[in-house]
Scaffold this active site. Structure first.
Site, mmCIF file in Angstrom:
data_model
loop_
_atom_site.group_PDB
_atom_site.id
_atom_site.type_symbol
_atom_site.label_atom_id
_atom_site.label_comp_id
_atom_site.label_asym_id
_atom_site.label_seq_id
_atom_site.Cartn_x
_atom_site.Cartn_y
_atom_site.Cartn_z
ATOM 1 N N CYS A 104 -2.955 3.576 7.285
ATOM 2 C CA CYS A 104 -1.798 2.979 7.963
ATOM 3 C C CYS A 104 -1.401 3.907 9.093
ATOM 4 C CB CYS A 104 -0.653 2.794 6.965
ATOM 5 S SG CYS A 104 0.826 2.096 7.712
ATOM 6 N N GLU A 160 -8.705 1.193 8.300
ATOM 7 C CA GLU A 160 -8.683 0.180 7.249
ATOM 8 C C GLU A 160 -8.159 -1.132 7.806
ATOM 9 O OE1 GLU A 160 -6.580 -0.487 2.859
ATOM 10 O OE2 GLU A 160 -6.760 1.530 3.708
#
Length: 553
Positions: free
Chosen positions: A416, A450
């Protein structure tokens, strides 16, 4: 029915249960007379129990003491005969008499029976509207008995619950008339239909009502509006009378009621919870930031609308006074953990989610206010957080961060990533991305973020990959370019390299082979931007990194 005594609904600690006491069955005045026999409600179980009580004195005394029906697991009195088990010491009727009595009782009005209250309804009654002085009664739509958000608060909109109901009836009547008119027109519709006389008159009426909308409020009305603003501040909607025509104001009120009704439907369906999307702004350091998305802060904080956050320890508070007192005592001036990078005023701290769990949880809650595709809130132990700060004489201020799994099987170097809104569009996002790939180079790995990426994250990564490839092309002196070699030198995943080349139209399939085209126009354009940018301090210097890859944790 049985007469309820003062012990009805009482718990084991002797305190009276509020729900059961509020829903006791009414007592007939004739039954309260001592000369009149009590009317008993019997079931088969109670008849058998009363017959056995003649042989068991202890059981008889227990029945004398407890005349009220037991509570159900929900805390309320039972609502069906199958849940009742009432014993009376004077009951000596047989089963046929018990059936007759039960049948007579069933013919009575069901409104005398206690009603169950659902768990979510009990929860809602414990909540309050955040508007000062509001008792949560009424609704802007006039269709609901209670409200819990500002959008449905009549007091916030300077109305009463009765006025909202009257307006709701008027709107429904008007909508029925319009619907009937539309149906009538559809039956007599033609290809070139001219307005009817009724439509023409209504259009003239609207034009007449709108004539005075540009006149503006008078001096007395302006003073009244200013006084209202000074008295209530942002806790009430500004007075809207005489600002525009009555027709336009009513259109605005209809739109408000419709939006409030939509929110109420979402709340009932469970798609939004009470207090969700209630945090509109946060006070963070010297900045007041507007939030973008919902973050699962505790309900008592989320209902406030504004949150006060310490910019160093990230603790969240309810008021500016509490924040001021906290800042006077807070000893933090930078994030916890190890400082692994410093160049000028820019530093990066490595924070372990296992060692500094509270800080990392607060960081995730803060980040969710500005990220749409984020699911990590409390399970922070398997992650490392790299927090970038900018230092001045007051401390190290949070610029942004990215999180990274300690052991990623897919070699994700970023889980993140976020740049705080006050530092966006200043180059810090690319610095965070470049720093994540620098760590991958030190680890001798190929990294990739991701998925899914947020919209802003995808834009930032595509811009970074484009810059890396053009820099590589500019410095490349050989004849044949290998995607594998590019990946090993830049630590960028080959899939990301191919997708970037395709977006730049630098990858072509010719005679059974994929060829990488060296587009000089794009390279010259990138060079011009680099020269214009000059020696900016918004770049990562590998020599300033003091970090070794963490061992298995």
């Amino acid at each position: 029915y049985l007469r309820r005594t003062h012990m009805a609904g009482s718990g084991s600690d002797g305190t009276e249960d509020s729900d059961s006491s509020a829903e006791r069955e009414p007592t007939n005045s004739s039954e309260s007379d001592g000369n009149m026999p009590k009317r008993q409600r019997l079931t088969r179980a109670s008849t058998r129990l009363s017959q056995s009580s003649q042989d068991t004195p202890d059981l008889k005394r227990t029945a004398d003491h407890d005349e009220s029906p037991p509570l159900t697991p929900t805390g309320n009195a039972p609502s069906s005969e199958s849940e009742l088990d009432i014993s009376s010491p004077n009951a000596s009727h047989d089963e046929s008499q018990a059936k007759d009595q039960a049948n007579r009782d069933s013919d009575k009005d069901l409104s005398h029976r206690p009603k169950r209250r659902r768990c979510h309804e009990t929860y809602n009654f414990n909540m309050k509207c955040p508007t000062p002085g509001c008792n949560s009664l009424g609704h802007l739509t006039g269709k609901h008995e209670r409200h819990f958000a500002v959008s449905g608060c009549p007091l916030y909109h300077n109305l009463s619950a009765d006025e909202c109901k009257v307006k709701a009836i008027s709107r429904e009547k008007h909508e029925e008339e319009v619907k009937a008119q539309e149906e009538s027109n559809s039956r007599h519709a033609t290809r070139h239909q001219t307005p009817s006389s009724k439509q023409t008159r209504y259009k003239e009426q609207v034009a007449e009502m709108r004539k005075g909308r540009n006149s503006g409020p008078q001096k007395e009305q302006k003073e009244k509006h200013m006084e209202h603003r000074q008295t209530h501040g942002n806790t009430r909607e500004p007075l809207l009378e005489n600002i525009t025509s009555e027709y336009d104001l009513e259109l605005f009120r209809k739109a408000q009621a419709r939006a409030s009704e939509d929110l109420e439907k979402l709340r009932i369906q469970g798609q939004i919870t009470e207090g969700s999307n209630m945090i509109k702004t946060i006070l963070f350091g010297r900045y007041e930031l507007d939030t973008w998305y919902h973050s699962p802060y505790p309900e008592e904080y989320a209902r406030l609308g504004r949150l006060y956050v310490c910019e160093f320890c990230l603790k969240y508070m309810k008021s500016q006074t509490i924040l001021r007192r906290h800042m006077a005592k807070c000893v933090w001036k930078h994030p916890p953990g190890d400082e692994v990078y410093r160049k000028g005023a820019i530093s990066v701290f490595e924070v372990d989610g296992k060692k500094n769990k509270i800080y990392c949880q607060n960081l995730c809650l803060l980040a969710k206010l500005f990220l749409d595709h984020k699911t990590l809130y409390y399970d922070v132990e398997p992650f490392l957080f790299y927090v970038m700060t900018e230092a001045d004489n007051t401390g190290c201020h949070l610029v942004g961060y990215f999180s990274k799994e300690k052991n990623s099987f897919l070699n994700y170097n970023v889980s993140c990533i976020l740049t705080m809104p006050q530092y966006m569009r200043q180059g810090f996002g690319k610095m965070l991305i470049d720093f994540s790939y620098l760590l991958s180079k030190v680890e001798e790995k190929v990294g990739s973020p991701e998925r899914p990426l947020s919209d802003l994250g995808l834009i930032s990564y595509r811009s970074y990959w484009k810059e890396v490839l053009l820099r590589y092309m500019c410095n490349f002196q050989g004849k044949e370019i290998s995607i594998k070699e590019i990946s090993q030198e830049t630590a960028v995943n080959p899939v990301d390299i191919v997708s970037t080349l395709q977006s730049l139209q630098m990858l072509k399939y010719w005679k059974g082979k994929h060829l990488v085209l060296k587009r000089q126009d794009l390279i010259d354009e990138w060079k011009a931007k680099e020269i214009k940018r000059g020696n900016s301090n918004k770049t990562i210097d590998p020599s300033s990194l003091k970090w070794t890859p963490p061992k298995g944790t």
